[in-house]
Design a protein around this motif. Structure first.
Motif, PDB file in Angstrom:
ATOM      1  N   PRO A 245       0.906  -1.281  -0.150  1.00 61.67           N
ATOM      2  CA  PRO A 245      -0.020   0.210   0.050  1.00 61.67           C
ATOM      3  C   PRO A 245       0.772   1.225   0.080  1.00 61.67           C
ATOM      4  O   PRO A 245       0.299   2.419  -0.352  1.00 61.67           O
ATOM      5  CB  PRO A 245      -0.878  -0.050   1.389  1.00 61.67           C
ATOM      6  CG  PRO A 245      -0.891  -1.555   1.579  1.00 61.67           C
ATOM      7  CD  PRO A 245       0.513  -2.188   1.115  1.00 61.67           C
ATOM      8  N   ASP A 246       2.037   1.212   0.270  1.00 62.28           N
ATOM      9  CA  ASP A 246       2.757   2.458   0.316  1.00 62.28           C
ATOM     10  C   ASP A 246       3.590   2.655  -0.965  1.00 62.28           C
ATOM     11  O   ASP A 246       4.219   3.621  -1.218  1.00 62.28           O
ATOM     12  CB  ASP A 246       3.838   2.322   1.551  1.00 62.28           C
ATOM     13  CG  ASP A 246       3.349   2.316   2.975  1.00 62.28           C
ATOM     14  OD1 ASP A 246       2.326   3.151   3.030  1.00 62.28           O
ATOM     15  OD2 ASP A 246       3.939   1.688   3.815  1.00 62.28           O
ATOM     16  N   SER A 247       3.879   1.454  -1.901  1.00 67.17           N
ATOM     17  CA  SER A 247       4.650   1.645  -2.916  1.00 67.17           C
ATOM     18  C   SER A 247       3.833   1.860  -4.184  1.00 67.17           C
ATOM     19  O   SER A 247       4.132   2.774  -4.977  1.00 67.17           O
ATOM     20  CB  SER A 247       5.182   0.219  -3.134  1.00 67.17           C
ATOM     21  OG  SER A 247       6.170  -0.119  -2.149  1.00 67.17           O
ATOM     22  N   TYR A 248       2.320   1.416  -4.543  1.00 69.66           N
ATOM     23  CA  TYR A 248       1.677   1.404  -5.509  1.00 69.66           C
ATOM     24  C   TYR A 248       1.003   2.833  -5.788  1.00 69.66           C
ATOM     25  O   TYR A 248       0.977   3.311  -6.972  1.00 69.66           O
ATOM     26  CB  TYR A 248       0.767   0.267  -5.612  1.00 69.66           C
ATOM     27  CG  TYR A 248       1.138  -0.956  -5.937  1.00 69.66           C
ATOM     28  CD1 TYR A 248       2.601  -1.163  -6.250  1.00 69.66           C
ATOM     29  CD2 TYR A 248       0.424  -2.268  -6.278  1.00 69.66           C
ATOM     30  CE1 TYR A 248       3.155  -2.502  -6.197  1.00 69.66           C
ATOM     31  CE2 TYR A 248       0.986  -3.314  -6.532  1.00 69.66           C
ATOM     32  CZ  TYR A 248       2.355  -3.456  -6.831  1.00 69.66           C
ATOM     33  OH  TYR A 248       3.032  -4.808  -6.851  1.00 69.66           O
ATOM     34  N   PRO A 249       0.206   3.479  -4.807  1.00 68.82           N
ATOM     35  CA  PRO A 249      -0.548   4.648  -5.117  1.00 68.82           C
ATOM     36  C   PRO A 249       0.304   5.812  -5.512  1.00 68.82           C
ATOM     37  O   PRO A 249      -0.412   6.746  -6.101  1.00 68.82           O
ATOM     38  CB  PRO A 249      -0.839   4.874  -3.724  1.00 68.82           C
ATOM     39  CG  PRO A 249      -0.972   3.790  -2.955  1.00 68.82           C
ATOM     40  CD  PRO A 249       0.458   2.961  -3.377  1.00 68.82           C
ATOM     41  N   THR A 250       1.681   5.980  -5.274  1.00 66.80           N
ATOM     42  CA  THR A 250       2.300   7.147  -5.846  1.00 66.80           C
ATOM     43  C   THR A 250       2.658   7.013  -7.437  1.00 66.80           C
ATOM     44  O   THR A 250       2.585   8.107  -7.838  1.00 66.80           O
ATOM     45  CB  THR A 250       3.499   7.340  -5.280  1.00 66.80           C
ATOM     46  OG1 THR A 250       4.353   6.146  -5.066  1.00 66.80           O
ATOM     47  CG2 THR A 250       3.408   7.324  -3.639  1.00 66.80           C
ATOM     48  N   ALA A 251       2.480   6.108  -7.931  1.00 66.62           N
ATOM     49  CA  ALA A 251       3.045   6.026  -9.335  1.00 66.62           C
ATOM     50  C   ALA A 251       1.628   6.408 -10.340  1.00 66.62           C
ATOM     51  O   ALA A 251       0.653   6.545  -9.940  1.00 66.62           O
ATOM     52  CB  ALA A 251       3.030   4.448  -9.696  1.00 66.62           C
ATOM     53  N   PRO A 252       1.981   6.478 -11.813  1.00 69.48           N
ATOM     54  CA  PRO A 252       0.894   7.291 -12.417  1.00 69.48           C
ATOM     55  C   PRO A 252      -0.065   6.053 -12.578  1.00 69.48           C
ATOM     56  O   PRO A 252       0.070   5.000 -12.348  1.00 69.48           O
ATOM     57  CB  PRO A 252       1.663   7.283 -14.023  1.00 69.48           C
ATOM     58  CG  PRO A 252       2.959   7.454 -13.378  1.00 69.48           C
ATOM     59  CD  PRO A 252       3.534   6.649 -12.205  1.00 69.48           C
ATOM     60  N   ALA A 253      -1.378   6.428 -12.827  1.00 61.99           N
ATOM     61  CA  ALA A 253      -2.461   5.522 -12.954  1.00 61.99           C
ATOM     62  C   ALA A 253      -2.140   4.273 -13.762  1.00 61.99           C
ATOM     63  O   ALA A 253      -2.541   3.174 -13.287  1.00 61.99           O
ATOM     64  CB  ALA A 253      -3.829   6.233 -13.337  1.00 61.99           C
ATOM     65  N   PRO A 254      -1.639   4.287 -14.954  1.00 57.54           N
ATOM     66  CA  PRO A 254      -1.247   2.935 -15.826  1.00 57.54           C
ATOM     67  C   PRO A 254      -0.313   2.315 -15.030  1.00 57.54           C
ATOM     68  O   PRO A 254      -0.476   0.925 -15.132  1.00 57.54           O
ATOM     69  CB  PRO A 254      -0.838   3.607 -17.307  1.00 57.54           C
ATOM     70  CG  PRO A 254      -1.275   5.184 -17.219  1.00 57.54           C
ATOM     71  CD  PRO A 254      -1.172   5.524 -15.794  1.00 57.54           C
ATOM     72  N   VAL A 255       0.697   2.702 -14.782  1.00 55.30           N
ATOM     73  CA  VAL A 255       1.612   1.985 -13.920  1.00 55.30           C
ATOM     74  C   VAL A 255       1.104   1.138 -12.753  1.00 55.30           C
ATOM     75  O   VAL A 255       1.344   0.021 -12.418  1.00 55.30           O
ATOM     76  CB  VAL A 255       2.898   2.734 -13.431  1.00 55.30           C
ATOM     77  CG1 VAL A 255       3.760   2.023 -12.534  1.00 55.30           C
ATOM     78  CG2 VAL A 255       3.487   3.467 -14.729  1.00 55.30           C
ATOM     79  N   THR A 256       0.298   2.128 -11.817  1.00 54.71           N
ATOM     80  CA  THR A 256      -0.376   1.441 -10.643  1.00 54.71           C
ATOM     81  C   THR A 256      -1.420   0.145 -11.221  1.00 54.71           C
ATOM     82  O   THR A 256      -1.531  -0.797 -10.536  1.00 54.71           O
ATOM     83  CB  THR A 256      -1.129   2.500  -9.945  1.00 54.71           C
ATOM     84  OG1 THR A 256      -0.397   3.575  -9.710  1.00 54.71           O
ATOM     85  CG2 THR A 256      -1.385   1.741  -8.518  1.00 54.71           C
ATOM     86  N   ALA A 257      -2.135   0.512 -12.067  1.00 55.05           N
ATOM     87  CA  ALA A 257      -3.029  -0.413 -12.624  1.00 55.05           C
ATOM     88  C   ALA A 257      -2.305  -1.801 -13.009  1.00 55.05           C
ATOM     89  O   ALA A 257      -2.701  -3.177 -12.575  1.00 55.05           O
ATOM     90  CB  ALA A 257      -3.754   0.056 -14.068  1.00 55.05           C
ATOM     91  N   VAL A 258      -1.204  -1.728 -13.804  1.00 59.39           N
ATOM     92  CA  VAL A 258      -0.492  -2.904 -14.133  1.00 59.39           C
ATOM     93  C   VAL A 258       0.138  -3.582 -12.942  1.00 59.39           C
ATOM     94  O   VAL A 258       0.227  -4.867 -12.855  1.00 59.39           O
ATOM     95  CB  VAL A 258       0.598  -2.595 -15.107  1.00 59.39           C
ATOM     96  CG1 VAL A 258       1.498  -3.654 -15.370  1.00 59.39           C
ATOM     97  CG2 VAL A 258       0.052  -2.095 -16.522  1.00 59.39           C
ATOM     98  N   PHE A 259       0.913  -2.790 -11.848  1.00 57.17           N
ATOM     99  CA  PHE A 259       1.422  -3.281 -10.944  1.00 57.17           C
ATOM    100  C   PHE A 259       0.174  -4.249 -10.287  1.00 57.17           C
ATOM    101  O   PHE A 259       0.575  -5.149  -9.666  1.00 57.17           O
ATOM    102  CB  PHE A 259       1.872  -2.303  -9.851  1.00 57.17           C
ATOM    103  CG  PHE A 259       3.302  -1.809 -10.667  1.00 57.17           C
ATOM    104  CD1 PHE A 259       3.699  -2.000 -11.819  1.00 57.17           C
ATOM    105  CD2 PHE A 259       4.060  -0.947  -9.703  1.00 57.17           C
ATOM    106  CE1 PHE A 259       4.997  -1.595 -12.417  1.00 57.17           C
ATOM    107  CE2 PHE A 259       5.318  -0.722 -10.220  1.00 57.17           C
ATOM    108  CZ  PHE A 259       5.787  -0.928 -11.462  1.00 57.17           C
ATOM    109  N   ALA A 260      -0.817  -3.411  -9.905  1.00 57.33           N
ATOM    110  CA  ALA A 260      -1.955  -4.012  -9.138  1.00 57.33           C
ATOM    111  C   ALA A 260      -2.627  -5.384  -9.675  1.00 57.33           C
ATOM    112  O   ALA A 260      -2.835  -6.428  -9.121  1.00 57.33           O
ATOM    113  CB  ALA A 260      -3.022  -2.940  -8.910  1.00 57.33           C
ATOM    114  N   GLY A 261      -2.649  -5.140 -11.013  1.00 60.34           N
ATOM    115  CA  GLY A 261      -3.422  -6.309 -11.822  1.00 60.34           C
ATOM    116  C   GLY A 261      -2.362  -7.587 -11.997  1.00 60.34           C
ATOM    117  O   GLY A 261      -2.809  -8.738 -11.839  1.00 60.34           O
ATOM    118  N   LEU A 262      -1.001  -7.229 -12.063  1.00 63.73           N
ATOM    119  CA  LEU A 262      -0.329  -8.456 -12.625  1.00 63.73           C
ATOM    120  C   LEU A 262       0.874  -8.816 -11.583  1.00 63.73           C
ATOM    121  O   LEU A 262       1.070  -9.880 -11.767  1.00 63.73           O
ATOM    122  CB  LEU A 262       0.474  -7.984 -13.907  1.00 63.73           C
ATOM    123  CG  LEU A 262      -0.522  -7.812 -15.193  1.00 63.73           C
ATOM    124  CD1 LEU A 262       0.327  -7.461 -16.344  1.00 63.73           C
ATOM    125  CD2 LEU A 262      -1.342  -8.810 -15.439  1.00 63.73           C
TER     126      LEU A 262
END
Length: 536
Positions: A245-262
């Motif tokens: 939760p501390d790593s993903y939210p700061t990235a751009p939306a497309p990057v966060t989406a790929v990280f969270a999904g994959l």
């Protein structure tokens, strides 16, 4: 047969096309249109290849390719070299992942790639994104533990760049956390590889499945525990999930989406392989079930406490990893089938929701519930694209989230142990709390008037001039186009919503496929014979 000629030639292509596309698009960095075309063409070709591999593996069985052809490691044993394997599980992971990768990069191009600072080095975004694609595909194709490690490292190296692109203070801080956790995970994985090789003399997973049968049960459990720690960090399984939760939210939306999904699902895939192929027998199933329960509950309780939608979704991501581990740890065909279906469902739905957050940031200028409101009136389209995946995540019938959870609950009831029933209860509680969390976002962000938000009058007075970040608040950077959602962002989001609906509409055939994939995963002989041949 057609699979004997076409299949082996296609297996390496997802990795090769990604790497070649990355190289060529990097050369074309000064020509943005050409770079975008090359990226979209490469990922479209990979999706087509993975679709064919899905058909071939389902129709003709497991496809194994030995790169190098260096002969046998020992008389009567399998080939020495790099082994790539496609079975129903890996083929499903490949097609779902590449569809997500293609959709998200289209979204990123529609967004303009950068999400604020005009000095962001966007020319490296697309080549790095293709390297990430290569790493994800290679991890799913790897037939030995060392090359699984290589796949992890390729995608992690690319993710370091994508996470910190723009080099803002928050992104660098989050990137440092992500790098340190990833390094620890990699070191544990390397330590596990050394132990496995010392105990068996091989890292090929088919060979390991045979040789580990001759290893003492205590040593087997120790090896499995080390690998589970490495994979559990990557999959964000409690108590190894605090970094996410501390790593993903700061990235751009497309990057966060790929990280969270994959990225977390690659870890789940590794757990499935280790549990079913290398260490069957359920020696650590009790520990996995407890970890699954705690992952569900701690994750969703963390989500309840969040005000920023990205952080909230990051906690729900952790929570729902518990469902997948639950299905795997049951060690039954129904549990494995439910876990495989739920992995596919969650990749699509979680990615969609993070893309919707990007649209919310464009429409409202922020993603924190303290500052936004009235989105349903401002943009009914945005309300629709949020509510469908949100209900799907919450497990409302007839969506795929409900179907996957019912399959897992049925599998737990079928096992019937006390711990399994506790997991069934925990799963139901987590599902209800997930519904509460998304309903909270819906009522506050979409139905409440913006001026009624605690800080709504500030952002309403100047939508593009937001307050500075605080430690518990992640907001969208100032930009001139707040209030406008490009069609290039809406279309891919809608496409992923359609894919999620297809998981419901075609639930029968897809569940049938996941059943066949579960049968294949649990029957080790199919995998072993495809890689090393029939044993005497």
């Amino acid at each position: 047969m057609i699979s004997e000629h076409l299949g082996p030639g296609l297996v390496p292509l997802p990795v090769l096309i990604s790497l070649l596309g990355a190289a060529v698009s990097l050369i074309a960095g000064r020509r943005p249109r050409l770079q975008r075309f090359l990226t979209l063409f490469s990922l479209s070709a990979i999706v087509a290849v993975c679709a064919v591999l899905l058909y071939l593996s389902d129709r003709y069985g497991t496809i194994a390719v030995h790169v190098g052809g260096w002969g046998e490691s020992e008389p009567g044993m399998g080939p020495l070299g790099i082994t790539l394997v496609v079975d129903r599980l890996s083929a499903l992971m490949l097609i779902v992942s590449t569809v997500v990768l293609l959709t998200v990069v289209y979204y990123a191009i529609g967004q303009g790639i950068r999400d604020g600072d005009e000095q962001q080095p966007v020319s490296i975004f697309l080549p790095t994104y293709l390297v990430l694609s290569a790493g994800v595909c290679y991890a799913f194709l790897a037939g030995d533990l060392f090359n699984l490690f290589v796949g992890f490292e390729v995608l992690l190296t690319a993710s370091f760049v994508l996470l910190t692109i723009g080099a803002s203070k928050d992104r660098v801080r989050a990137g440092i956390t992500y790098v340190m956790v990833s390094m620890v995970s990699s070191m544990v994985f390397l330590f596990g590889l050394a132990l496995v090789y010392a105990a068996t003399g091989t890292l090929n997973m088919a060979e390991l499945a045979l040789r580990l049968d001759d290893v003492s049960s205590g040593t087997r459990s120790a090896l499995f525990a080390v690998l589970l720690v490495a994979f559990g960090i990557k999959a964000a399984v409690f108590p190894l999930s605090a970094w996410l939760p501390d790593s993903y939210p700061t990235a751009p939306a497309p990057v966060t989406a790929v990280f969270a999904g994959l990225l977390t699902k690659v870890g789940v895939y590794a757990i499935i392989r280790a549990h079913s192929l290398l260490f069957p027998g359920g020696e650590l199933d009790g520990i996995l079930l407890v970890a699954a329960l705690l992952t569900m509950l701690v994750g969703i309780l963390g989500a309840i406490a969040q005000n920023d939608i990205k952080r909230l979704l990051s906690f729900t991501l952790v929570s729902h990893i518990g469902y997948m581990v639950f299905g795997v740890a049951l060690s039954t065909q129904l549990g494995m089938s439910g876990a495989i279906y739920y992995v596919a469902h969650h990749i699509i739905v979680q990615t969609t929701l993070f893309l919707v957050v990007g649209l919310i940031e464009r429409q409202a200028g922020a993603s924190t519930l303290r500052r936004i409101g009235g989105l349903a009136a401002a943009s009914p389209v945005l309300a629709f694209v949020f509510v469908v995946p949100a209900l799907n995540l919450g497990g409302i019938p007839p969506f795929s989230g409900f179907i996957g959870k019912v399959a897992l609950l049925e599998a737990g009831a079928e096992v019937g142990s006390v711990l399994a029933w506790v997991l069934v209860g925990g799963s139901v509680v987590t599902s209800l709390l997930t519904l509460y969390v998304v309903a909270r976002v819906w009522t506050k962000a979409f139905w409440r008037e913006r001026v009624d938000a605690p800080e709504g009058e500030l952002s309403a007075a100047s939508p593009s001039a937001l307050l500075e970040d605080s430690d518990d608040d992640v907001v969208f950077a100032d930009r001139d186009d707040v209030g406008r959602m490009p069609l290039g962002m809406l279309l891919p989001t809608g496409a992923l919503i359609a894919v999620g609906v297809c998981l419901t509409v075609f639930a029968g055939p897809i569940i049938g496929y996941s059943d066949r994939a579960a049968d294949q995963v649990l029957d080790r002989n199919q995998y072993i014979s495809s890689v090393v041949g029939d044993r005497p």
